[in-house]
Scaffold this active site. Structure first.
Site, PDB file in Angstrom:
ATOM      1  N   GLU A  25       8.454  -1.520   5.732  1.00 48.12           N
ATOM      2  CA  GLU A  25       7.071  -1.182   5.857  1.00 48.12           C
ATOM      3  C   GLU A  25       6.355  -1.711   7.122  1.00 48.12           C
ATOM      4  O   GLU A  25       6.693  -2.964   7.485  1.00 48.12           O
ATOM      5  CB  GLU A  25       6.293  -2.022   4.537  1.00 48.12           C
ATOM      6  CG  GLU A  25       6.758  -1.509   3.116  1.00 48.12           C
ATOM      7  CD  GLU A  25       6.173  -2.198   1.956  1.00 48.12           C
ATOM      8  OE1 GLU A  25       4.984  -1.886   1.734  1.00 48.12           O
ATOM      9  OE2 GLU A  25       6.576  -3.366   1.657  1.00 48.12           O
TER      10      GLU A  25
ATOM     11  N   ARG B  78      -8.148  -0.971  -9.932  1.00 47.90           N
ATOM     12  CA  ARG B  78      -9.365  -0.119  -9.372  1.00 47.90           C
ATOM     13  C   ARG B  78      -8.446   0.828  -8.407  1.00 47.90           C
ATOM     14  O   ARG B  78      -8.998   2.133  -8.456  1.00 47.90           O
ATOM     15  CB  ARG B  78     -10.153  -0.921  -8.533  1.00 47.90           C
ATOM     16  CG  ARG B  78     -10.998  -1.714  -9.486  1.00 47.90           C
ATOM     17  CD  ARG B  78     -11.880  -2.433  -8.722  1.00 47.90           C
ATOM     18  NE  ARG B  78     -11.491  -3.662  -7.991  1.00 47.90           N
ATOM     19  CZ  ARG B  78     -11.121  -3.738  -6.820  1.00 47.90           C
ATOM     20  NH1 ARG B  78     -11.716  -2.557  -6.008  1.00 47.90           N
ATOM     21  NH2 ARG B  78     -10.817  -4.960  -6.198  1.00 47.90           N
TER      22      ARG B  78
ATOM     23  N   ASP C 109      10.516  -9.228  -5.534  1.00 55.36           N
ATOM     24  CA  ASP C 109       9.454  -8.257  -5.464  1.00 55.36           C
ATOM     25  C   ASP C 109      10.325  -6.787  -5.321  1.00 55.36           C
ATOM     26  O   ASP C 109       9.929  -5.974  -5.987  1.00 55.36           O
ATOM     27  CB  ASP C 109       8.359  -8.290  -4.319  1.00 55.36           C
ATOM     28  CG  ASP C 109       7.562  -7.429  -4.328  1.00 55.36           C
ATOM     29  OD1 ASP C 109       6.912  -7.186  -5.315  1.00 55.36           O
ATOM     30  OD2 ASP C 109       7.122  -6.751  -3.419  1.00 55.36           O
TER      31      ASP C 109
ATOM     32  N   ARG D 280      12.459  -4.651  15.025  1.00 52.09           N
ATOM     33  CA  ARG D 280      13.214  -3.947  14.055  1.00 52.09           C
ATOM     34  C   ARG D 280      13.829  -4.887  13.115  1.00 52.09           C
ATOM     35  O   ARG D 280      14.939  -4.486  12.463  1.00 52.09           O
ATOM     36  CB  ARG D 280      14.447  -3.206  14.894  1.00 52.09           C
ATOM     37  CG  ARG D 280      14.265  -2.284  15.804  1.00 52.09           C
ATOM     38  CD  ARG D 280      15.214  -1.722  16.423  1.00 52.09           C
ATOM     39  NE  ARG D 280      14.880  -0.470  17.598  1.00 52.09           N
ATOM     40  CZ  ARG D 280      14.814   0.707  16.743  1.00 52.09           C
ATOM     41  NH1 ARG D 280      14.949   1.123  15.860  1.00 52.09           N
ATOM     42  NH2 ARG D 280      14.502   1.663  17.887  1.00 52.09           N
TER      43      ARG D 280
ATOM     44  N   HIS E 174      13.277  -2.263  -7.348  1.00 57.20           N
ATOM     45  CA  HIS E 174      13.538  -1.041  -6.819  1.00 57.20           C
ATOM     46  C   HIS E 174      14.928  -0.938  -6.194  1.00 57.20           C
ATOM     47  O   HIS E 174      15.418   0.202  -6.288  1.00 57.20           O
ATOM     48  CB  HIS E 174      12.482  -0.778  -5.479  1.00 57.20           C
ATOM     49  CG  HIS E 174      12.490   0.256  -4.737  1.00 57.20           C
ATOM     50  ND1 HIS E 174      12.536   1.513  -5.187  1.00 57.20           N
ATOM     51  CD2 HIS E 174      12.825   0.367  -3.464  1.00 57.20           C
ATOM     52  CE1 HIS E 174      12.773   2.385  -4.233  1.00 57.20           C
ATOM     53  NE2 HIS E 174      12.786   1.742  -3.306  1.00 57.20           N
TER      54      HIS E 174
ATOM     55  N   THR F 212     -10.637  -5.179 -13.578  1.00 60.67           N
ATOM     56  CA  THR F 212     -11.130  -5.123 -12.306  1.00 60.67           C
ATOM     57  C   THR F 212     -10.444  -5.914 -10.977  1.00 60.67           C
ATOM     58  O   THR F 212     -10.790  -5.668  -9.988  1.00 60.67           O
ATOM     59  CB  THR F 212     -12.300  -6.354 -12.539  1.00 60.67           C
ATOM     60  OG1 THR F 212     -11.784  -7.551 -12.961  1.00 60.67           O
ATOM     61  CG2 THR F 212     -13.358  -5.964 -13.687  1.00 60.67           C
TER      62      THR F 212
END
Length: 636
Positions: free
Chosen positions: A375, A177, A394, A617, A399, A172
Site C-alpha cells: 500500500e 459510515r 492485520d 521498495r 488475507h 457512527t
C-alpha cells in the site's frame, strides 16, 4: 382385471430407508394394495388416494435433501410434515388462496405439506443456521416459490416473504459510515435486498433517526450505470434506516434494538443480520448481550465480525469459545474485506474451469508463487489500531494465508462453502513452521508529526516471508509473501512463476539471462485489474531472436462495468448464506498455529524491524530473502 403396473406392491422394490420400504410386508400389501382398473372405473377415490399420497411422499422425500436455491436471504420453506393415523389429506384439494397468490404458488404451497397414515407424526427440517422452533413457516429452509423469484427480479417483495433486518453495531464509526452503509445502499439499489428491509444503526451516541440519515447520506452514491431513479432509491433507503441509542449498558440497548426490529418485522417470519463494527475490547460484551436479547425466533440470525480475530493463539481460542457458547458456527461470519475482491474469486474459477491450468497447478511445473499486498498510504491512515496489532495480525493472518489456502487447496467436492473450507484448512495445517531466517520485518521511517505519534513501538509495518506447504502437491515450492504500507505503489497481485523448459533448444536465442524469461501467470487487482500471461515469442523480422511478451486481459477494456466494492460482495454472501470466503473456527486456529510461535520468538529475542523510507521498495532484507530461494520479486 390386471393391476396397473405402477401401483403393484408385489413386484415393486422399495429402498430400505424409504417410507414405504420401512413398512412390513403386511402393511405394503394392505395399505398399498394394487390399484385396479376396476377400482378406478368405480370411482373409489378414497381407495385411490393413499396410493397417490404415498407416491407423492416418496417424491418429496427425495427432494428434501436437495440444496436450497439461493433467494438472497428470503426463502420459501419446504417443510415435510407427516400426521398420524386417521388424518389422510385429500390429495386433490386446492390449498386455500392467500391474497393474490397465483395458482402456481398455491400448488407449491399445497405440495409442501403431505399427510399420510403410514408414519408417525414428525417434522423434517433442514436449516444451516440457528435451529428455531416456531409455528409459522421457517424462512431458512427450501427454495423460494416462483412468485417470490419473480417478485425479487422485478424489484418487488412478495407479501408472504420473510423480512430482513440488518443492524450495524458501531454505526457512527468510520468503517460503518464509509463502507458498510454505502455497500448496503448499493445492494438495495440493485435489488439484492428485500423491499421490506430494515437498516438499524446502533451506537452509544445520543442521536435520532434523522441524525443518522444525515450522517450517512453524504457517503451514499449510485454507480455510473445506476443513475436512473437514484434520488428516489436513496430516499427510500433512508426511510428504511433507523437509529438506536444503546447507551453504555448493552443489555438495555439490545432490548431496545430487539423491540425496534420487532416493530419493523411485525408478526411475520423474519431474518436478522448483525454487523459488529466495534473494537476488539468491546466485541465480547456486544456479542453476548446480542445473543441473549436481540435474536429473532422467527427466522435465522447471523453475525458479522471484523478482523483481527484475536491477538494470538490463546486469545483467539478464548474468543472463539465464548462465541460458540452463544452461536452456532454457521451463524458466525468473520469478514475480511480484502477477500471480497474479484482477484480472490477468480483463483478458483481460473484454475478449476480451465483445462489448461489445472494440470500445471503443482510442484511439477510451478517454481514459486508470490502473494503481494503493498500500500502507498502511510500509518496515519490506520491510526493507533495499527500500532496495537501490526501487519502480521492485520494482513498476514487473514488475507495472505487465506489467499495461499485458496490457491493451493485440492479440488473441493463442490462449491458449497463447507466443502471449500474443508480443503482450505488442510492447506493451513500443512504449512511448515516459520523460521526466523525466512522472515523479514520492516518499519516505516518518517520524521513527520503525523507518523511520530504512532511509531513509539517496534510494531512491524512490513513483512516478507517464505512459506512452505508440506504435502505431495507443493513440496519444495516456496510461497513468497510480502505486505507493507508506505511503499512505492499500491500493488495487489498473485504471481506464479513456472519452471524452465527442460533442455530448451532456444536457450541461446533469448539474448539475455534465461531466468528473466520464465513463463509467468499474474492475477492482478491493483494498480488495475488484469490477468496476464508472460510467454516467449519470436521478435518480428529477419533472423531468429526471442523475447518475452505478455498476453493480457485488462478488465477495463473487456468489461465496461464498474466493479462493486468488496463489502457489497461479502454482505451479499452473508445474506445468501455463502460462507466460503469467511474463516471458520478451525481455519482461524490453524492460521494462529503458524504465526504465534514466530511472533513469540520475535518478542523473546527482541528482533528489531529494519527501517525503510516512505515511498520506497521496502527493507533490503526482502530482496536477500528472495535471492535465497531463487526468486525475483515482481516489483524488482
Amino acid at each position: 382385471m390386471a393391476p396397473l403396473p405402477f401401483a403393484t406392491a408385489a413386484n415393486t422394490h422399495f429402498a430400505p430407508n424409504s417410507p414405504i420400504g420401512r413398512l412390513s410386508s403386511f402393511q405394503r400389501t394392505s395399505r398399498y394394495r394394487p390399484v385396479t382398473t376396476e377400482s378406478l372405473l368405480n370411482g373409489s377415490a378414497a381407495y385411490f388416494r393413499p396410493h397417490v399420497c404415498g407416491l407423492r411422499l416418496l417424491r418429496l422425500k427425495k427432494l428434501k435433501d436437495c440444496k436450497t436455491i439461493k433467494g438472497h436471504g428470503w426463502q420459501k420453506p419446504m417443510k415435510l410434515e407427516v400426521q398420524g393415523k386417521g388424518k389422510v389429506q385429500n390429495c386433490f384439494e386446492t390449498a386455500p388462496s392467500v391474497g393474490k397468490r397465483s395458482l402456481e404458488d398455491a400448488q407449491l404451497s399445497n405440495d409442501s405439506v403431505v399427510e399420510t397414515p403410514s408414519l408417525n407424526s414428525k417434522v423434517i427440517e433442514s436449516s444451516n443456521d440457528q435451529p428455531v422452533k416456531h409455528n409459522g413457516p421457517n424462512p431458512s429452509e427450501g427454495p423460494p416459490s416462483p412468485l417470490e423469484k419473480r417478485s425479487v427480479s422485478n424489484g418487488h417483495q412478495a407479501d408472504n416473504a420473510p423480512s430482513l433486518c440488518i443492524a450495524v453495531v458501531g454505526a457512527t464509526g468510520e468503517l460503518a459510515r464509509n463502507k458498510v452503509f454505502p455497500a448496503l445502499f448499493a445492494l438495495y439499489y440493485s435489488g439484492f435486498l428485500p423491499q421490506n428491509v430494515g437498516i438499524i444503526g446502533y451506537s452509544r451516541k445520543p442521536l435520532t433517526d434523522e441524525d443518522l440519515r444525515s450522517m450517512i447520506a453524504a457517503t451514499l452514491t449510485c454507480r455510473v450505470e445506476h443513475h436512473e431513479n437514484c434520488g428516489n432509491k436513496l430516499d427510500a433507503f433512508l426511510d428504511r434506516t433507523y437509529y438506536i441509542d444503546g447507551g453504555y449498558n448493552n443489555r438495555d440497548g439490545m432490548a431496545k434494538l430487539n423491540s425496534k426490529m420487532k416493530q419493523i418485522e411485525g408478526d411475520h417470519a423474519a431474518n436478522r443480520i448483525f454487523y459488529l463494527s466495534v473494537p476488539q475490547e468491546a466485541l465480547l460484551d456486544v456479542a453476548m448481550t446480542l445473543a441473549d436479547g436481540a435474536q429473532t425466533k422467527l427466522g435465522w440470525n447471523r453475525i458479522i465480525i471484523e478482523k483481527p480475530f484475536g491477538f494470538d493463539e490463546f486469545s483467539s481460542y478464548r474468543l472463539t469459545q465464548y462465541l460458540l457458547s452463544k452461536f452456532e458456527e454457521s451463524q458466525i461470519y468473520r469478514i475480511d474485506h480484502l477477500l471480497g475482491k474479484d482477484l480472490i474469486e477468480n483463483l478458483t474459477v481460473l484454475r478449476f474451469s480451465n483445462l489448461v491450468f489445472e494440470p500445471l497447478w503443482s510442484r511439477t511445473y510451478i517454481r514459486n508463487v508470490q502473494v503481494i499486498f503493498s500500500e502507498e498510504c502511510g500509518i496515519e491512515a490506520r491510526g493507533r489500531y495499527f500500532d496495537g496489532y501490526g501487519t502480521i495480525r492485520d494482513i498476514v493472518h487473514s488475507h495472505i494465508l487465506q489467499t495461499v489456502a485458496l490457491f493451493a487447496m485440492e479440488p473441493p467436492v463442490s462449491l458449497d462453502g463447507e466443502d471449500i473450507r474443508n480443503e482450505k484448512v488442510k492447506v493451513l495445517r500443512s504449512i511448515r513452521r516459520l523460521d526466523l531466517d525466512d522472515i523479514v520485518l520492516g518499519q516505516l521511517k518518517d520524521s513527520s508529526d503525523k507518523f511520530d505519534s504512532y511509531m513509539s513501538s517496534s510494531t512491524p509495518t512490513f513483512v516478507a516471508a517464505a512459506l512452505f506447504i508440506d504435502n505431495a502437491r507443493w513440496d519444495g515450492v516456496p510461497f513468497l509473501i510480502k505486505t507493507g504500507i508506505g511503499l512505492i505503489k499500491h500493488r495487489v497481485e498473485i504471481r506464479i512463476q513456472f519452471r524452465h523448459v527442460p533442455g530448451n533448444i532456444y536457450r541461446e536465442r533469448f539474448g539475455h539471462n534465461i531466468d528473466f524469461d520464465t513463463n509467468e501467470l499474474i492475477l492482478r487487482d491493483q494498480p488495475e485489474e488484469a490477468i496476464l500471461m508472460k510467454i516467449n515469442n519470436k521478435v518480428p523480422g529477419l533472423g531468429l531472436q526471442l523475447d518475452a511478451s505478455e498476453l493480457n486481459l485488462l478488465y477495463r477494456d473487456k468489461y465496461n462495468v464498474e466493479v462493486p466494492d468488496s463489502y457489497e460482495h461479502l454482505l451479499l454472501d452473508v445474506i445468501d448464506g455463502d460462507n466460503h470466503l469467511f474463516m471458520r473456527s478451525d481455519e482461524v486456529e490453524a492460521a494462529w498455529n503458524i504465526l504465534t510461535p514466530i511472533m513469540h520468538e520475535i518478542d523473546e529475542k527482541k528482533i528489531t524491524p529494519e527501517l525503510y523510507e516512505a515511498g520506497g521498495r521496502g527493507p533490503v532484507g526482502a530482496y536477500y530473502l528472495g535471492a535465497k530461494h531463487g526468486v525475483r520479486w515482481a516489483d524488482d
